[in-house]
Design a protein around this motif. Structure first.
Motif, PDB file in Angstrom:
ATOM      1  N   ARG A   1       4.703  -8.790  -3.764  1.00 54.30           N
ATOM      2  CA  ARG A   1       3.639  -7.877  -3.276  1.00 54.30           C
ATOM      3  C   ARG A   1       4.290  -6.275  -4.025  1.00 54.30           C
ATOM      4  O   ARG A   1       3.633  -5.497  -4.601  1.00 54.30           O
ATOM      5  CB  ARG A   1       4.008  -7.656  -1.898  1.00 54.30           C
ATOM      6  CG  ARG A   1       3.102  -6.286  -1.434  1.00 54.30           C
ATOM      7  CD  ARG A   1       3.628  -6.107   0.206  1.00 54.30           C
ATOM      8  NE  ARG A   1       4.876  -5.684   0.307  1.00 54.30           N
ATOM      9  CZ  ARG A   1       5.328  -4.272  -0.020  1.00 54.30           C
ATOM     10  NH1 ARG A   1       4.533  -3.568  -0.606  1.00 54.30           N
ATOM     11  NH2 ARG A   1       6.520  -4.210   0.293  1.00 54.30           N
ATOM     12  N   ILE A   2       5.736  -6.307  -3.989  1.00 61.78           N
ATOM     13  CA  ILE A   2       6.459  -5.127  -4.649  1.00 61.78           C
ATOM     14  C   ILE A   2       6.216  -5.099  -6.197  1.00 61.78           C
ATOM     15  O   ILE A   2       5.403  -4.063  -6.535  1.00 61.78           O
ATOM     16  CB  ILE A   2       7.826  -5.027  -4.294  1.00 61.78           C
ATOM     17  CG1 ILE A   2       8.096  -4.881  -2.946  1.00 61.78           C
ATOM     18  CG2 ILE A   2       8.496  -3.858  -5.167  1.00 61.78           C
ATOM     19  CD1 ILE A   2       9.389  -5.124  -2.436  1.00 61.78           C
ATOM     20  N   GLN A   3       6.103  -6.141  -6.958  1.00 59.63           N
ATOM     21  CA  GLN A   3       5.847  -6.199  -8.186  1.00 59.63           C
ATOM     22  C   GLN A   3       4.595  -5.803  -8.470  1.00 59.63           C
ATOM     23  O   GLN A   3       4.218  -5.301  -9.499  1.00 59.63           O
ATOM     24  CB  GLN A   3       6.364  -7.315  -8.907  1.00 59.63           C
ATOM     25  CG  GLN A   3       7.870  -7.654  -8.987  1.00 59.63           C
ATOM     26  CD  GLN A   3       8.158  -9.046  -9.399  1.00 59.63           C
ATOM     27  OE1 GLN A   3       7.515  -9.776 -10.038  1.00 59.63           O
ATOM     28  NE2 GLN A   3       9.278  -9.578  -8.928  1.00 59.63           N
ATOM     29  N   LYS A   4       3.538  -6.432  -7.811  1.00 60.26           N
ATOM     30  CA  LYS A   4       2.082  -6.087  -7.942  1.00 60.26           C
ATOM     31  C   LYS A   4       1.671  -4.430  -7.720  1.00 60.26           C
ATOM     32  O   LYS A   4       1.172  -3.923  -8.626  1.00 60.26           O
ATOM     33  CB  LYS A   4       1.310  -6.760  -7.019  1.00 60.26           C
ATOM     34  CG  LYS A   4      -0.027  -6.459  -7.202  1.00 60.26           C
ATOM     35  CD  LYS A   4      -1.031  -7.852  -5.917  1.00 60.26           C
ATOM     36  CE  LYS A   4      -2.376  -7.264  -6.348  1.00 60.26           C
ATOM     37  NZ  LYS A   4      -3.315  -8.371  -5.468  1.00 60.26           N
ATOM     38  N   ARG A   5       2.475  -3.869  -6.885  1.00 66.83           N
ATOM     39  CA  ARG A   5       2.168  -2.599  -6.542  1.00 66.83           C
ATOM     40  C   ARG A   5       2.984  -1.700  -7.515  1.00 66.83           C
ATOM     41  O   ARG A   5       2.371  -0.568  -7.886  1.00 66.83           O
ATOM     42  CB  ARG A   5       3.097  -2.152  -5.110  1.00 66.83           C
ATOM     43  CG  ARG A   5       3.125  -0.680  -4.880  1.00 66.83           C
ATOM     44  CD  ARG A   5       4.090  -0.361  -4.101  1.00 66.83           C
ATOM     45  NE  ARG A   5       5.506  -0.459  -4.365  1.00 66.83           N
ATOM     46  CZ  ARG A   5       6.413  -0.580  -3.621  1.00 66.83           C
ATOM     47  NH1 ARG A   5       6.324  -0.830  -2.240  1.00 66.83           N
ATOM     48  NH2 ARG A   5       7.458  -0.674  -4.317  1.00 66.83           N
ATOM     49  N   ASN A   6       4.010  -2.114  -8.230  1.00 67.73           N
ATOM     50  CA  ASN A   6       4.783  -1.263  -8.872  1.00 67.73           C
ATOM     51  C   ASN A   6       3.978  -1.084 -10.374  1.00 67.73           C
ATOM     52  O   ASN A   6       4.262  -0.287 -11.122  1.00 67.73           O
ATOM     53  CB  ASN A   6       6.132  -1.890  -9.073  1.00 67.73           C
ATOM     54  CG  ASN A   6       7.251  -1.340  -8.260  1.00 67.73           C
ATOM     55  OD1 ASN A   6       6.761  -0.617  -7.477  1.00 67.73           O
ATOM     56  ND2 ASN A   6       8.412  -2.295  -8.134  1.00 67.73           N
ATOM     57  N   LYS A   7       3.056  -2.118 -10.597  1.00 69.35           N
ATOM     58  CA  LYS A   7       2.252  -2.117 -11.752  1.00 69.35           C
ATOM     59  C   LYS A   7       1.308  -0.927 -11.953  1.00 69.35           C
ATOM     60  O   LYS A   7       0.786  -0.463 -12.840  1.00 69.35           O
ATOM     61  CB  LYS A   7       1.499  -3.268 -12.139  1.00 69.35           C
ATOM     62  CG  LYS A   7       2.608  -4.569 -12.405  1.00 69.35           C
ATOM     63  CD  LYS A   7       1.780  -5.761 -12.590  1.00 69.35           C
ATOM     64  CE  LYS A   7       2.875  -6.941 -12.845  1.00 69.35           C
ATOM     65  NZ  LYS A   7       2.030  -8.368 -12.995  1.00 69.35           N
ATOM     66  N   THR A   8       0.981  -0.481 -10.727  1.00 68.00           N
ATOM     67  CA  THR A   8       0.027   0.638 -10.455  1.00 68.00           C
ATOM     68  C   THR A   8       0.565   2.034 -10.588  1.00 68.00           C
ATOM     69  O   THR A   8       0.013   3.009 -10.525  1.00 68.00           O
ATOM     70  CB  THR A   8      -0.739   0.455  -9.286  1.00 68.00           C
ATOM     71  OG1 THR A   8      -0.104   0.874  -8.130  1.00 68.00           O
ATOM     72  CG2 THR A   8      -1.404  -0.722  -9.466  1.00 68.00           C
ATOM     73  N   MET A   9       1.931   2.185 -10.722  1.00 63.56           N
ATOM     74  CA  MET A   9       2.998   3.437 -10.289  1.00 63.56           C
ATOM     75  C   MET A   9       3.193   4.096 -11.546  1.00 63.56           C
ATOM     76  O   MET A   9       3.931   3.312 -12.418  1.00 63.56           O
ATOM     77  CB  MET A   9       3.970   3.214  -9.274  1.00 63.56           C
ATOM     78  CG  MET A   9       3.270   2.722  -8.103  1.00 63.56           C
ATOM     79  SD  MET A   9       4.699   2.302  -7.070  1.00 63.56           S
ATOM     80  CE  MET A   9       5.654   3.822  -6.603  1.00 63.56           C
TER      81      MET A   9
END
Length: 688
Positions: free
Chosen positions: A662-670
């Motif tokens: 989940r964290i890695q997926k979110r970080n791709k958008t930041m």
């Protein structure tokens, strides 16, 4: 039969009516093997076997070897309780150390017992290894096993003794000459980790020396020059920080997702000495111009550096340095961004202590924020990082070694999270905060300031502040958006608490077992005395009454040593390599008026060239874990041998994998990701 009546056994001994089959596993470290003789004694409920010397062959105990032996089993010694290993010199060769992972024993009747060690054996004296099942001492525990545990702890208390580092500060390990080389052998880095750590430290230091930075005591002449030293090493995010460091939104976001995300708290009433009014902040608040209403809505937050008051300031390059005690007021704006709206650089509202505002001149406001960032560096490094992770982890480590034997389930649970802590802390006391260390050369809290600040910070430590859910609630930070430290941390805490709960409920069948476990209670009491200095007001338990309190306590310990350390350590280079975003010191006093700040006066106040170089090279080393890493939940040393705990470990690893995904997926958008609490980036313990 040898002269000492031991049996010299070959790998393929003659067929016997009854035999014990052994599997002996040597560690994989490059220096783990030995050419010395190894002997074994089996100890069971009905007595013990003769000493059997295992067949000597050069390949039997080389690094990584799994070697099988058989020994006679003519005596009925019953259920195995522990084994006794010892080493003797082979021929005239000197005794050399051996790292033993485990010994598995299959009895003549077919039962298999596992004896995990994962330690060095260095001397001729024997080492007793209990059978792998976790055992909580009760009145029904075998007297032989109880005696084994007492002897084990007695030996460890001789090698792990307490010492006062500084008044009012958690105790540390007592080392001869304060030299890390004098640590007990099982506390040292592995060969691979030590080599990589030395290489990283030396190569980084060499680069700054070759470029002439470490001997340059001048001020910086322009910001672009600072990039020359910061560009020697790069991380994925350091360049981004250097581009956005002046933005108010980035300044505010660091309190939520930066390297010191535990200081900020919701402000429901302004401090008496911080006299901010509506006229000051109305331009920042816009349509929400009523400060009192914003306080009531929970949109105002405070970062207070009062703890730095009266801390002695360092002298560096024969120049007096300065430390400030700012208060910074922040507002959650209508875009859910946290932005600074007022800064007072002192705790005392006087005529020469202005309140700086975003409406001030560009450089006045920038310098005020730099003073806050410099204060934040001091509290982060000494309180949040050193005290609340490193020094407490050392207390947990020493107390565990002294009070919990290898066979205790709590020892098995937390020992992976204490790996290498004593080594890195001993290094820190000599090379970082010791005399002529990095703090003396580059930080305003050097030259005597560190122990003073540590003592003040220790007096403020509470149990609730060490437990993430309680800390978030006490600071009023439950609802602020985009607080990724909270969001990621709470997921990890919950998964960790679930794992700990399963382990504890497996071994402790009632609350009464917790209360009556003498080893556990001695462990908690020693941590309270040596770590928290018998401070009742801290709320830290000095005894545990039930399983629920034990589960919370252990979750706190493991979280502190793993996730919390990662949150306040791993990103140091990302945020501090651009020095103006994290000045280690300031060499001009804080401004007493507005309107006189220029870029030149800012550069004159920032750390000298050599201070900058020392700071950047240090955070590079500390942000990069050397080889021989073990990520959170990775337990290659199988201290638990039963099926149920192994199942719980796999469930914990699955939970961590889900969080990581989940964290890695979110970080791709930041634009500036927050990877520091991604379980795949978190080390099991404080080892750097």
């Amino acid at each position: 039969m040898a002269a000492n009546k031991s049996c010299f056994l070959k790998e393929s001994s003659p067929k016997m009516s009854k035999t014990y089959k052994l599997e002996v596993k040597t560690g994989t470290d490059l220096a783990a093997g030995t050419c010395s003789d190894v002997s074994i004694v089996l100890v069971g409920v009905n007595g013990e076997s003769e000493e059997h010397r295992l067949f000597h062959k050069w390949s039997n105990f080389i690094s990584g070897a799994l070697t099988k032996f058989t020994i006679p089993g003519n005596e009925d010694i019953g259920e195995l309780l522990f084994i006794r290993l010892s080493m003797q010199s082979y021929l005239n060769f000197p005794l050399d150390p051996w790292y033993c992972n485990y010994v598995n024993v299959t009895c003549p009747e077919g039962q298999t017992y596992q004896f995990p060690l994962y330690q060095w054996i260095l001397k001729c004296e024997s080492v007793e290894i209990p059978e792998g099942k976790g055992v909580v001492i009760t009145k029904n525990t075998s007297p032989a096993l109880q005696q084994q545990r007492k002897l084990e702890l007695g030996k460890k208390r001789e090698t792990h003794k307490w010492k006062v580092y500084a008044e009012g500060v958690p105790r540390c390990i007592d080392l001869a000459d304060d030299d890390p080389k004098n640590l007990p052998p099982n506390e040292h880095y592995s060969f691979q980790k030590q080599a990589d750590f030395i290489y990283t430290s030396n190569s980084t230091g060499l680069e700054v020396k070759l470029n002439g930075y470490t001997s340059n005591t001048d001020s910086w002449h322009n910001l672009e020059d600072i990039k020359l030293v910061s560009s020697l090493r790069k991380s994925g995010y350091s360049d981004i920080v250097s581009d956005i460091w002046t933005e108010d939104t980035f300044f505010g976001s660091q309190y939520l997702n930066g390297i010191n995300p535990t200081l900020i708290k919701k402000c429901v009433k302004l401090p008496n000495d911080f006299q901010v009014n509506d006229d000051m902040v109305a331009p920042s608040l816009g349509e929400c111009s009523d400060l009192q209403k914003e306080l009531e809505r929970g949109h105002i937050f405070l970062a207070d550096y009062e703890l730095l008051k009266d801390i002695p300031a360092n002298t560096i390059n024969e120049k007096r340095q300065y430390i400030a005690t700012p208060m910074c007021l922040l507002w959650k704006n209508t875009q859910d961004q946290l932005v600074p709206i007022a800064i007072q650089i002192s705790q005392t509202p006087e005529e020469n202590v202005p309140i700086f505002l975003p409406t001030d001149s560009k450089y006045d406001w920038l310098l005020a924020k730099i003073w806050v960032r410099s204060a934040d560096v001091q509290l982060h490094e000494v309180d949040t990082h050193l005290l609340r992770t490193h020094l407490l982890a050392e207390v947990f480590s020493i107390a565990t070694t002294r009070q919990l034997p290898m066979g205790h389930p709590v020892h098995k649970l937390i020992i992976p999270h204490l790996r290498y802590t004593l080594e890195i802390n001993a290094f820190a006391r000599t090379r970082l905060i010791g005399e002529k260390g990095v703090f003396d050369r580059a930080l305003v809290t050097g030259k005597g300031g560190v122990p003073v600040l540590l003592k003040k910070a220790m007096a403020k430590v509470t149990y609730s502040s060490l437990c993430l859910p309680d800390d978030i609630k006490e600071r009023g930070m439950e609802d602020i958006p985009n607080y990724l430290y909270r969001d990621d941390g709470m997921e990890i805490w919950t998964a960790m608490e679930r794992f700990v709960s399963k382990i504890i409920n497996h071994y402790y069948k009632s609350d009464e077992m917790v209360k009556e476990d003498p080893e556990l209670q001695a462990w908690v009491a020693e941590i309270f005395t040596e770590g928290f200095l018998d401070n009742e007001s801290s709320g830290v338990p000095h005894s545990l009454e039930n399983r629920a309190s034990l589960i919370k306590y252990l979750t706190m310990v493991i979280f502190r040593c793993s996730a919390q350390h990662a949150a306040v350590n791993t990103g140091q280079f990302d945020f501090y390599s651009w020095m103006p975003n994290g000045p280690t010191t300031m060499k001009k006093p804080p401004p007493s008026t507005k309107g006189g700040t220029t870029m030149e006066t800012i550069l004159e106040a920032l750390p000298d060239v050599n201070c900058t170089a020392a700071g950047i090279s240090t955070v590079w080393v500390l942000s990069n874990e050397p080889m021989d890493r073990r990520r959170l939940g990775d337990y290659p040393d199988k201290h638990f041998t039963e099926k149920e705990p192994q199942d719980y470990i796999r469930e914990f690893q699955s939970d961590l994998h889900t969080i990581s995904t989940r964290i890695q997926k979110r970080n791709k958008t930041m634009r500036l990701p927050y990877p520091y609490l991604d379980p795949s980036h978190i080390e099991n313990g404080v080892s750097i």
